[in-house]
Motif scaffolding. Sequence first.
Motif, PDB file in Angstrom:
ATOM      1  N   ASN A  48       0.851  -1.191   0.000  1.00 46.22           N
ATOM      2  CA  ASN A  48       0.000   0.000   0.000  1.00 46.22           C
ATOM      3  C   ASN A  48       0.889   1.243   0.000  1.00 46.22           C
ATOM      4  OD1 ASN A  48       0.780   0.536   2.681  1.00 46.22           O
ATOM      5  ND2 ASN A  48      -0.884  -0.709   3.471  1.00 46.22           N
ATOM      6  N   LYS A  49       0.278   2.391  -0.186  1.00 50.44           N
ATOM      7  CA  LYS A  49       1.048   3.641  -0.297  1.00 50.44           C
ATOM      8  C   LYS A  49       1.910   3.896   0.931  1.00 50.44           C
ATOM      9  CE  LYS A  49      -2.212   5.871  -3.391  1.00 50.44           C
ATOM     10  NZ  LYS A  49      -3.212   6.917  -3.555  1.00 50.44           N
ATOM     11  N   GLU A  50       1.349   3.615   2.122  1.00 52.21           N
ATOM     12  CA  GLU A  50       2.093   3.862   3.356  1.00 52.21           C
ATOM     13  C   GLU A  50       3.337   2.980   3.432  1.00 52.21           C
ATOM     14  OE1 GLU A  50      -1.268   3.255   3.337  1.00 52.21           O
ATOM     15  OE2 GLU A  50      -1.879   5.342   3.608  1.00 52.21           O
ATOM     16  N   GLU A  51       3.178   1.704   3.060  1.00 56.14           N
ATOM     17  CA  GLU A  51       4.303   0.772   3.075  1.00 56.14           C
ATOM     18  C   GLU A  51       5.351   1.187   2.054  1.00 56.14           C
ATOM     19  OE1 GLU A  51       6.599  -2.724   3.949  1.00 56.14           O
ATOM     20  OE2 GLU A  51       5.108  -1.581   5.062  1.00 56.14           O
ATOM     21  N   LEU A  52       4.903   1.585   0.881  1.00 60.86           N
ATOM     22  CA  LEU A  52       5.817   2.030  -0.163  1.00 60.86           C
ATOM     23  C   LEU A  52       6.610   3.253   0.286  1.00 60.86           C
ATOM     24  CD1 LEU A  52       6.869   1.813  -3.065  1.00 60.86           C
ATOM     25  CD2 LEU A  52       4.896   3.142  -3.797  1.00 60.86           C
ATOM     26  N   LEU A  53       5.928   4.222   0.871  1.00 57.93           N
ATOM     27  CA  LEU A  53       6.609   5.420   1.369  1.00 57.93           C
ATOM     28  C   LEU A  53       7.601   5.077   2.478  1.00 57.93           C
ATOM     29  CD1 LEU A  53       3.731   8.044   1.371  1.00 57.93           C
ATOM     30  CD2 LEU A  53       5.749   8.014  -0.093  1.00 57.93           C
ATOM     31  N   ARG A  54       7.211   4.170   3.379  1.00 56.89           N
ATOM     32  CA  ARG A  54       8.111   3.769   4.470  1.00 56.89           C
ATOM     33  C   ARG A  54       9.382   3.145   3.914  1.00 56.89           C
ATOM     34  NH1 ARG A  54       9.582  -0.491   7.020  1.00 56.89           N
ATOM     35  NH2 ARG A  54       8.140  -1.922   6.024  1.00 56.89           N
ATOM     36  N   LYS A  55       9.225   2.231   2.936  1.00 62.29           N
ATOM     37  CA  LYS A  55      10.399   1.569   2.347  1.00 62.29           C
ATOM     38  C   LYS A  55      11.286   2.570   1.613  1.00 62.29           C
ATOM     39  CE  LYS A  55       9.357  -3.139   2.403  1.00 62.29           C
ATOM     40  NZ  LYS A  55      10.279  -4.206   2.566  1.00 62.29           N
ATOM     41  N   LEU A  56      10.676   3.507   0.893  1.00 65.16           N
ATOM     42  CA  LEU A  56      11.455   4.516   0.174  1.00 65.16           C
ATOM     43  C   LEU A  56      12.211   5.418   1.151  1.00 65.16           C
ATOM     44  CD1 LEU A  56       8.994   5.470  -2.702  1.00 65.16           C
ATOM     45  CD2 LEU A  56      11.156   4.227  -2.908  1.00 65.16           C
TER      46      LEU A  56
END
Length: 91
Positions: A48-56
């Motif tokens: 999800n967007k939150e997970e993607l942002l966290r990983k980035l």
Amino acid sequence: MVSIRLKVGPKGQIVIPKVFREAYGIKEGGEVIVEPTEDGLVIKKPPNKEELLRKLKEYHEKRKGTKPAKLGELKGISLEDEFDEVWGIEE
């Protein structure tokens, strides 16, 4: 773990059963990730967007302080391996 045998269509397509689509929130027109493993293929929901942002953000923090690459320095670097490392994909 439950497993279901699926038939592969003429274009290599499979149909994800409704029970799995509903359980994992896979909608018509949505996307999934197919990941090869030693045992076969794994079908996953994209992050999800939150997970993607966290990983980035984690990747950005890890890269802080490193100097930018110059032309020619990336010749021996595998971007595929770097992507796998960022997303925690193991072979």
